[in-house]
Design a protein around this motif. Sequence first.
Motif, PDB file in Angstrom:
ATOM      1  N   SER A 148       0.843  -1.182   0.000  1.00 46.52           N
ATOM      2  CA  SER A 148       0.000   0.000   0.000  1.00 46.52           C
ATOM      3  C   SER A 148       0.878   1.232   0.000  1.00 46.52           C
ATOM      4  N   ALA A 149       0.428   2.281  -0.680  1.00 50.37           N
ATOM      5  CA  ALA A 149       1.224   3.497  -0.763  1.00 50.37           C
ATOM      6  C   ALA A 149       0.330   4.697  -0.595  1.00 50.37           C
ATOM      7  N   ILE A 150       0.937   5.869  -0.312  1.00 47.99           N
ATOM      8  CA  ILE A 150       0.129   7.057  -0.214  1.00 47.99           C
ATOM      9  C   ILE A 150      -0.381   7.416  -1.588  1.00 47.99           C
ATOM     10  N   GLU A 154      -4.279  12.917  -0.210  1.00 43.26           N
ATOM     11  CA  GLU A 154      -2.833  12.903   0.011  1.00 43.26           C
ATOM     12  C   GLU A 154      -2.533  12.939   1.504  1.00 43.26           C
ATOM     13  N   ASN A 155      -1.608  12.075   1.938  1.00 46.58           N
ATOM     14  CA  ASN A 155      -1.324  11.945   3.357  1.00 46.58           C
ATOM     15  C   ASN A 155      -0.007  12.570   3.778  1.00 46.58           C
ATOM     16  N   ALA A 156       0.875  12.866   2.829  1.00 46.30           N
ATOM     17  CA  ALA A 156       2.159  13.446   3.202  1.00 46.30           C
ATOM     18  C   ALA A 156       1.961  14.908   3.566  1.00 46.30           C
ATOM     19  N   VAL A 157       2.385  15.304   4.757  1.00 40.40           N
ATOM     20  CA  VAL A 157       2.222  16.692   5.190  1.00 40.40           C
ATOM     21  C   VAL A 157       3.517  17.470   5.101  1.00 40.40           C
ATOM     22  N   ALA A 158       4.633  16.787   4.875  1.00 40.12           N
ATOM     23  CA  ALA A 158       5.901  17.489   4.721  1.00 40.12           C
ATOM     24  C   ALA A 158       6.679  16.833   3.598  1.00 40.12           C
ATOM     25  N   VAL A 159       6.904  17.549   2.519  1.00 41.74           N
ATOM     26  CA  VAL A 159       7.710  17.047   1.416  1.00 41.74           C
ATOM     27  C   VAL A 159       8.827  18.053   1.207  1.00 41.74           C
ATOM     28  N   ASP A 203       2.994  -5.997  11.554  1.00 42.61           N
ATOM     29  CA  ASP A 203       2.132  -5.029  12.248  1.00 42.61           C
ATOM     30  C   ASP A 203       2.752  -3.639  12.314  1.00 42.61           C
ATOM     31  N   TRP A 204       3.933  -3.465  11.723  1.00 39.82           N
ATOM     32  CA  TRP A 204       4.627  -2.188  11.834  1.00 39.82           C
ATOM     33  C   TRP A 204       4.141  -1.193  10.787  1.00 39.82           C
ATOM     34  N   LYS A 205       4.161   0.096  11.161  1.00 40.68           N
ATOM     35  CA  LYS A 205       3.755   1.178  10.265  1.00 40.68           C
ATOM     36  C   LYS A 205       4.783   2.305  10.335  1.00 40.68           C
ATOM     37  N   LEU A 206       4.870   3.062   9.239  1.00 43.19           N
ATOM     38  CA  LEU A 206       5.776   4.208   9.174  1.00 43.19           C
ATOM     39  C   LEU A 206       5.061   5.457   9.665  1.00 43.19           C
ATOM     40  N   ASN A 266       0.339  12.281   8.169  1.00 38.94           N
ATOM     41  CA  ASN A 266      -0.860  12.444   8.987  1.00 38.94           C
ATOM     42  C   ASN A 266      -1.431  11.089   9.379  1.00 38.94           C
ATOM     43  N   GLU A 267      -1.319  10.117   8.452  1.00 38.34           N
ATOM     44  CA  GLU A 267      -1.801   8.765   8.704  1.00 38.34           C
ATOM     45  C   GLU A 267      -0.641   7.796   8.549  1.00 38.34           C
ATOM     46  N   LEU A 268      -0.640   6.748   9.323  1.00 38.05           N
ATOM     47  CA  LEU A 268       0.441   5.773   9.272  1.00 38.05           C
ATOM     48  C   LEU A 268       0.492   5.114   7.899  1.00 38.05           C
ATOM     49  N   GLN A 269       1.724   4.831   7.451  1.00 41.14           N
ATOM     50  CA  GLN A 269       1.916   4.310   6.103  1.00 41.14           C
ATOM     51  C   GLN A 269       2.673   2.985   6.112  1.00 41.14           C
ATOM     52  N   ASN A 270       2.509   2.228   5.016  1.00 40.32           N
ATOM     53  CA  ASN A 270       3.275   0.996   4.815  1.00 40.32           C
ATOM     54  C   ASN A 270       4.487   1.219   3.919  1.00 40.32           C
TER      55      ASN A 270
END
Length: 323
Positions: free
Chosen positions: A14-16, A33-38, A91-94, A127-131
């Motif tokens: 899964s990706a943003i 879009e979930n990335a808040v800092a690019v 079970d890990w998330k970024l 903002n939301e956890l990512q894989n």
Amino acid sequence: MRKIVILFAFVVVSAIAITYSSCSNDLNLAEEENAVAVIAETRAVEVPPCVDPCRDVQEVRLLAGQHYEAGKVYVVNNKEKLFVAYEATGDWKLKVLHLFVGACDKLPVNKQGNLVPGQFPYKVEFNELQNFYYFEIPLSSLPEGCVCVAAHAEVVKVVNGKIVQSETAFGEGVKTGKNWFMKFEYCIQECPPEEPPVDVCYKDETAWAAGSRYVAQGNWATYTPYVANTPINIYAGQSYLVGTVTFSPVVDGKVTITLAALNGAILQDVAESVKIQGYNTAPSGNPAPGLFTTYKGKETTIIVEAFAYYGIHLDVRRVVDCE
């Protein structure tokens, strides 16, 4: 979350919701879009087919709290860019990523020699956890040869929708300084030079669909009896195979004629490179392709009236040895 293919990692995750458009630099950002800092031209994008890596992917474990395997870090380059991908597994998330890629003596460290991830030049917070997330870095901004990679992440373990563990994670490598924070080496591979285009030489020829000769002597032109769904060879200069012609079954008094090239042959770039004449009875006498009336043009799929015989004349260019 949408599914994407990481060409250089050969996995699906899964990706943003940011997609890469073709091979251009245009980004299409979805509303979610979930990335808040690019920062520093860092992107999370779908790897386009034109990445064309110059070497095999280098893969290391993403270690959380020094002892837990929380995922993988992948690194690869093409002739223009270096790609670093983070993938969380199980079970890990970024949650937060910090990345350094460059000369080893430029690594941000404190007085004790420990890495300082907050000073890494490439970073992103979600903002939301990512894989999954990946950075792309122009090779022009990196030193030649081998570089140091310090891939830091803040990761969390989620069970039944609840965060049960939070850890600092690094791409596995050698320890730097007095703590366990790590770096690893990646050697940028130069892409092999592109092979120069191969010259292709042609000779202009007259071609006919195989069959019976119009006349017994002199002109070798041939006409073809109608037979459905059976490819018939097309010869240029009487003996060079340059293609096939196939007739469809008759439908409402019409036949579809399909021409297919072989051995690199092409039609000449003229207005009427294909000329067809239909006959109800077997023809005789020298043909005059310029006077054919059933079809004249340059299409390779043609619908014509149904006849018992066809004369199919082509102006072609066949491949020959270059002098």
